[in-house]
Design an enzyme around this catalytic site. Structure first.
Site, PDB file in Angstrom:
ATOM      1  N   HIS A  12      42.333  41.590  33.218  1.00 37.14           N
ATOM      2  CA  HIS A  12      41.197  41.453  34.326  1.00 37.14           C
ATOM      3  C   HIS A  12      40.836  40.078  34.465  1.00 37.14           C
ATOM      4  O   HIS A  12      40.479  39.509  35.473  1.00 37.14           O
ATOM      5  CB  HIS A  12      39.852  42.397  33.686  1.00 37.14           C
ATOM      6  CG  HIS A  12      38.507  42.089  34.468  1.00 37.14           C
ATOM      7  ND1 HIS A  12      38.127  43.069  35.207  1.00 37.14           N
ATOM      8  CD2 HIS A  12      37.784  41.095  34.624  1.00 37.14           C
ATOM      9  CE1 HIS A  12      36.870  42.856  35.750  1.00 37.14           C
ATOM     10  NE2 HIS A  12      36.599  41.462  35.476  1.00 37.14           N
ATOM     11  N   GLU A  13      40.789  39.368  33.133  1.00 34.56           N
ATOM     12  CA  GLU A  13      40.521  37.950  33.258  1.00 34.56           C
ATOM     13  C   GLU A  13      41.528  37.214  33.722  1.00 34.56           C
ATOM     14  O   GLU A  13      41.255  36.036  34.395  1.00 34.56           O
ATOM     15  CB  GLU A  13      40.190  37.569  31.525  1.00 34.56           C
ATOM     16  CG  GLU A  13      38.805  38.412  30.784  1.00 34.56           C
ATOM     17  CD  GLU A  13      37.765  38.236  31.724  1.00 34.56           C
ATOM     18  OE1 GLU A  13      37.503  37.200  32.716  1.00 34.56           O
ATOM     19  OE2 GLU A  13      37.051  39.533  31.955  1.00 34.56           O
ATOM     20  N   CYS A  41      32.247  43.822  36.015  1.00 34.79           N
ATOM     21  CA  CYS A  41      32.580  42.345  36.028  1.00 34.79           C
ATOM     22  C   CYS A  41      31.130  41.687  36.092  1.00 34.79           C
ATOM     23  O   CYS A  41      30.102  41.971  36.604  1.00 34.79           O
ATOM     24  CB  CYS A  41      33.158  41.993  37.356  1.00 34.79           C
ATOM     25  SG  CYS A  41      33.573  39.971  37.308  1.00 34.79           S
ATOM     26  N   HIS A  62      41.074  36.869  37.408  1.00 38.99           N
ATOM     27  CA  HIS A  62      40.148  35.816  37.749  1.00 38.99           C
ATOM     28  C   HIS A  62      40.776  34.314  37.732  1.00 38.99           C
ATOM     29  O   HIS A  62      40.302  33.766  38.937  1.00 38.99           O
ATOM     30  CB  HIS A  62      39.083  35.828  36.524  1.00 38.99           C
ATOM     31  CG  HIS A  62      37.947  36.805  36.932  1.00 38.99           C
ATOM     32  ND1 HIS A  62      37.313  36.895  37.986  1.00 38.99           N
ATOM     33  CD2 HIS A  62      37.603  37.518  36.137  1.00 38.99           C
ATOM     34  CE1 HIS A  62      36.345  38.007  38.074  1.00 38.99           C
ATOM     35  NE2 HIS A  62      36.323  38.209  36.823  1.00 38.99           N
TER      36      HIS A  62
END
Length: 185
Positions: free
Chosen positions: A153-154, A110, A157
């Site tokens: 993954h994004e 990351c 966030h």
């Protein structure tokens, strides 16, 4: 131009914030920011530009990584067949996913984490995502393999979740049940 100096690091409270939806149609300012986020990813993957500006290579970037409380993300990544998946999205949401899991055998990294975090991060092998593009048009993406892992993954966030939150603390390298490695190029 976005540089590594603009990216907030581990410990920053925005990385643990569930972000707010962006009003659609998007404001010019939000469109510009999103365009810059995608350009950062392209720049970070260009060896000359990356070296000149000291950019770490990235395949995805979410607004909270810039300290912004907005549901915006960009990804710029090739799948296993070499097809480019380049998206700049507002308010992305996973609307369906496979039962089958997937993971990167090398683990995940990351741009907001300046250390190696070894371990397998369980993800869905395939996801369908609804979002709005740069112009505020609704889009539906069906992703599998590496691009599916990147977008999950994004989206994490945007929900205040870090990739290492998914790693099994007792056995970090134990492959999840009903999952197979997704080999990246």
């Amino acid at each position: 131009m976005i540089t590594m100096d603009d990216i907030v690091r581990e410990g920053h409270p925005m990385l643990r914030t569930v972000t707010k939806e962006v009003p659609i149609p998007p404001a010019k300012e939000d469109q510009e920011t999103l365009k810059e986020m995608l350009q950062f990813l392209k720049n970070s993957q260009d060896e000359e530009i990356a070296e000149k500006y000291n950019l770490r290579p990235g395949v995805g970037l979410a607004a909270p990584q810039l300290g912004l409380d907005k549901r915006m993300l960009a990804i710029h990544v090739d799948d296993i067949k070499g097809k480019l998946h380049s998206y700049a999205l507002f308010n992305p949401k996973v609307v369906s996913h496979s039962v089958e899991g997937g993971y990167l055998s090398s683990g995940e990294g990351c741009l907001s984490v300046d250390r190696e975090v070894p371990g397998i991060v369980p993800r869905h092998a395939r996801v369908t995502v609804k979002a709005y593009d740069m112009d505020g048009n609704q889009v539906k993406l069906r992703l599998k393999g590496y691009p599916a892992i990147v977008i999950q993954h994004e989206i994490d966030h945007l929900n205040g979740v870090m990739f290492y939150d998914h790693i099994n603390e007792d056995n970090p390298f134990q492959p999840p049940e009903n999952a197979k490695p997704v080999d990246q190029e």
